[in-house]
Design an enzyme around this catalytic site. Structure first.
Site, PDB file in Angstrom:
ATOM      1  N   VAL A 145       0.893  -1.157   0.000  1.00 48.87           N
ATOM      2  CA  VAL A 145       0.000   0.000   0.000  1.00 48.87           C
ATOM      3  C   VAL A 145       0.930   1.205   0.000  1.00 48.87           C
ATOM      4  CG1 VAL A 145      -1.739   1.285   1.296  1.00 48.87           C
ATOM      5  CG2 VAL A 145      -1.854  -1.205   1.206  1.00 48.87           C
ATOM      6  N   SER A 148       4.075   9.260   0.446  1.00 44.94           N
ATOM      7  CA  SER A 148       4.146   9.192  -1.019  1.00 44.94           C
ATOM      8  C   SER A 148       2.828   9.616  -1.656  1.00 44.94           C
ATOM      9  CB  SER A 148       4.471   7.774  -1.482  1.00 44.94           C
ATOM     10  OG  SER A 148       5.615   7.302  -0.846  1.00 44.94           O
ATOM     11  N   LYS A 158       2.625  12.751  -4.165  1.00 45.81           N
ATOM     12  CA  LYS A 158       2.080  12.603  -5.525  1.00 45.81           C
ATOM     13  C   LYS A 158       0.855  13.501  -5.745  1.00 45.81           C
ATOM     14  CE  LYS A 158       0.732   9.128  -8.940  1.00 45.81           C
ATOM     15  NZ  LYS A 158       0.818   7.709  -9.316  1.00 45.81           N
ATOM     16  N   ALA A 159       0.014  13.616  -4.704  1.00 38.56           N
ATOM     17  CA  ALA A 159      -1.187  14.454  -4.805  1.00 38.56           C
ATOM     18  C   ALA A 159      -0.785  15.909  -5.063  1.00 38.56           C
ATOM     19  CB  ALA A 159      -2.016  14.341  -3.534  1.00 38.56           C
ATOM     20  N   ARG A 177       2.187  16.935  -6.389  1.00 37.72           N
ATOM     21  CA  ARG A 177       2.834  16.991  -7.699  1.00 37.72           C
ATOM     22  C   ARG A 177       1.804  16.986  -8.823  1.00 37.72           C
ATOM     23  NH1 ARG A 177       4.899  12.356 -10.088  1.00 37.72           N
ATOM     24  NH2 ARG A 177       4.914  11.289  -8.092  1.00 37.72           N
ATOM     25  N   GLU A 192      -3.247  -1.139  -9.051  1.00 41.41           N
ATOM     26  CA  GLU A 192      -2.338  -1.261 -10.194  1.00 41.41           C
ATOM     27  C   GLU A 192      -1.596  -2.587 -10.106  1.00 41.41           C
ATOM     28  OE1 GLU A 192       0.490   1.996 -11.997  1.00 41.41           O
ATOM     29  OE2 GLU A 192       1.624   0.916 -10.475  1.00 41.41           O
ATOM     30  N   ALA A 195      14.417  -2.269 -12.919  1.00 39.60           N
ATOM     31  CA  ALA A 195      13.552  -1.267 -12.277  1.00 39.60           C
ATOM     32  C   ALA A 195      13.928  -1.052 -10.811  1.00 39.60           C
ATOM     33  CB  ALA A 195      12.091  -1.690 -12.391  1.00 39.60           C
ATOM     34  N   GLU A 249      17.122   1.038 -10.835  1.00 37.32           N
ATOM     35  CA  GLU A 249      16.847   2.399 -11.283  1.00 37.32           C
ATOM     36  C   GLU A 249      16.097   3.172 -10.194  1.00 37.32           C
ATOM     37  OE1 GLU A 249      14.600   5.509 -13.660  1.00 37.32           O
ATOM     38  OE2 GLU A 249      13.851   3.960 -12.344  1.00 37.32           O
TER      39      GLU A 249
HETATM   40  P1  GTP Z   1       3.691   7.679 -11.177  1.00 40.23           P
HETATM   41  O1  GTP Z   1       4.863   7.425 -12.103  1.00 40.23           O
HETATM   42  O2  GTP Z   1       3.624   6.709 -10.043  1.00 40.23           O
HETATM   43  O3  GTP Z   1       3.589   9.095 -10.722  1.00 40.23           O
HETATM   44  O4  GTP Z   1       2.341   7.375 -11.972  1.00 40.23           O
HETATM   45  P2  GTP Z   1       1.908   7.539 -13.488  1.00 40.23           P
HETATM   46  O5  GTP Z   1       0.503   7.916 -13.495  1.00 40.23           O
HETATM   47  O6  GTP Z   1       2.881   8.370 -14.263  1.00 40.23           O
HETATM   48  O7  GTP Z   1       1.968   6.066 -14.007  1.00 40.23           O
HETATM   49  P3  GTP Z   1       3.133   5.289 -14.698  1.00 40.23           P
HETATM   50  O8  GTP Z   1       2.442   4.229 -15.450  1.00 40.23           O
HETATM   51  O9  GTP Z   1       4.083   6.190 -15.398  1.00 40.23           O
HETATM   52  O10 GTP Z   1       3.936   4.642 -13.470  1.00 40.23           O
HETATM   53  C1  GTP Z   1       3.332   3.879 -12.501  1.00 40.23           C
HETATM   54  C2  GTP Z   1       4.373   3.111 -11.744  1.00 40.23           C
HETATM   55  O11 GTP Z   1       5.227   2.384 -12.641  1.00 40.23           O
HETATM   56  C3  GTP Z   1       5.336   3.898 -10.914  1.00 40.23           C
HETATM   57  O12 GTP Z   1       4.799   4.217  -9.657  1.00 40.23           O
HETATM   58  C4  GTP Z   1       6.518   2.939 -10.791  1.00 40.23           C
HETATM   59  O13 GTP Z   1       6.241   1.900  -9.875  1.00 40.23           O
HETATM   60  C5  GTP Z   1       6.539   2.334 -12.160  1.00 40.23           C
HETATM   61  N1  GTP Z   1       7.414   3.098 -13.074  1.00 40.23           N
HETATM   62  C6  GTP Z   1       7.027   3.899 -14.073  1.00 40.23           C
HETATM   63  N2  GTP Z   1       8.089   4.438 -14.712  1.00 40.23           N
HETATM   64  C7  GTP Z   1       9.184   3.957 -14.088  1.00 40.23           C
HETATM   65  C8  GTP Z   1      10.600   4.157 -14.276  1.00 40.23           C
HETATM   66  O14 GTP Z   1      11.065   4.868 -15.153  1.00 40.23           O
HETATM   67  N3  GTP Z   1      11.421   3.498 -13.409  1.00 40.23           N
HETATM   68  C9  GTP Z   1      10.965   2.667 -12.435  1.00 40.23           C
HETATM   69  N4  GTP Z   1      11.850   2.076 -11.646  1.00 40.23           N
HETATM   70  N5  GTP Z   1       9.641   2.472 -12.221  1.00 40.23           N
HETATM   71  C10 GTP Z   1       8.772   3.109 -13.033  1.00 40.23           C
END
Ligand code: GTP
Ligand code: MG
Length: 204
Positions: free
Chosen positions: A47, A52, A56-57, A59, A140, A152, A155
């Site tokens: 969760v 966080s 995020k809210a 941002r 998700e 991932a 990174e």
């Molecule tokens: P956030 O990235 O969480 O702000 O959400 P979003 O709405 O942009 O969704 P997105 O599908 O881009 O990413 C959702 C989730 O995928 C993230 O919270 C990460 O867990 C994972 N993710 C996305 N991009 C990356 C990346 O470049 N590197 C890594 N390590 N994880 C990523």
């Protein structure tokens, strides 16, 4: 947002993560009972921590009353697979289920992200029973190979270390590493084909 009861708000999300984990583990077990290769190697879930969610809210400019509809990853489950093909097997299995509704799919495998990130994301609306009745919760599900997960994870650590500002030199290295990981997946898929062929020859 300060005065909200996070424990109460997050409780159904915790419930969803646990239920999805149980169900996915059940799928893995069924393959094992039948002595078949399981497309699922392992499952993790979490969760999103309150800090966080708040970050995020802010941002994303998401107000308190919109967190539920707009933040799709408060409940997160990750399915890690041995082979790329397994990802599609898992996707098909998830699509054929009737216990939740798929609301969105993000294919970051055929369309990798700028960072080099690869994974398949499925957003589901999952009905959870609460003492106040049924509640639909967004979750998700990230589906990826062991190699994609390795990349991932590293990174993510670097992003944390550099507070989201990874130096360009390391960024391009990460992109190359992502390609190497993808090559590794491709090589392993071919070896897998070889192994299964050998198996067939052996049986005849
Ligand atoms: P956030 O990235 O969480 O702000 O959400 P979003 O709405 O942009 O969704 P997105 O599908 O881009 O990413 C959702 C989730 O995928 C993230 O919270 C990460 O867990 C994972 N993710 C996305 N991009 C990356 C990346 O470049 N590197 C890594 N390590 N994880 C990523
Ligand atoms: Mg993102």
């Amino acid at each position: 947002m300060q005065d909200m009861n996070w424990e109460v708000f997050l409780a159904p999300y915790g419930q969803v993560v646990e239920e999805l984990k149980v169900k996915l583990k059940g799928m893995r077990a069924q393959f094992q009972y039948e002595s078949r290769h399981s497309p699922i190697e392992f499952i993790t879930g979490r969760v999103k921590p309150t800090s966080s969610i708040l970050e995020k809210a802010k941002r994303r400019n998401i107000g308190r009353n919109h967190i539920e509809e707009e933040m799709q990853d408060i409940a997160g489950v990750r399915v890690v697979c041995q082979f790329v093909d397994d990802i599609y097997t898992v996707i098909d299995m998830l699509k054929s289920r009737n216990d939740f509704v798929i609301v969105e799919e993000k294919d970051y495998i055929s369309q990798k992200k700028e960072s080099g990130y690869r994974s398949y994301h499925i957003i589901v609306k999952y009905p959870v029973e609460t003492i106040h009745g049924e509640k639909n919760i967004l979750a998700e599900i990230q589906i990826r190979t062991l190699a994609m997960n390795f990349w991932a994870t590293n990174e993510h650590s670097l992003n944390y270390k550099y507070a989201g500002q990874i130096p360009d030199k390391i960024k391009s290295r990460l992109k190359r590493a992502a390609e190497a990981a993808f090559k590794l997946d491709e090589e392993m898929s071919q070896i897998r084909g070889e192994v299964q062929e050998a198996h067939l020859i052996f049986q005849h």
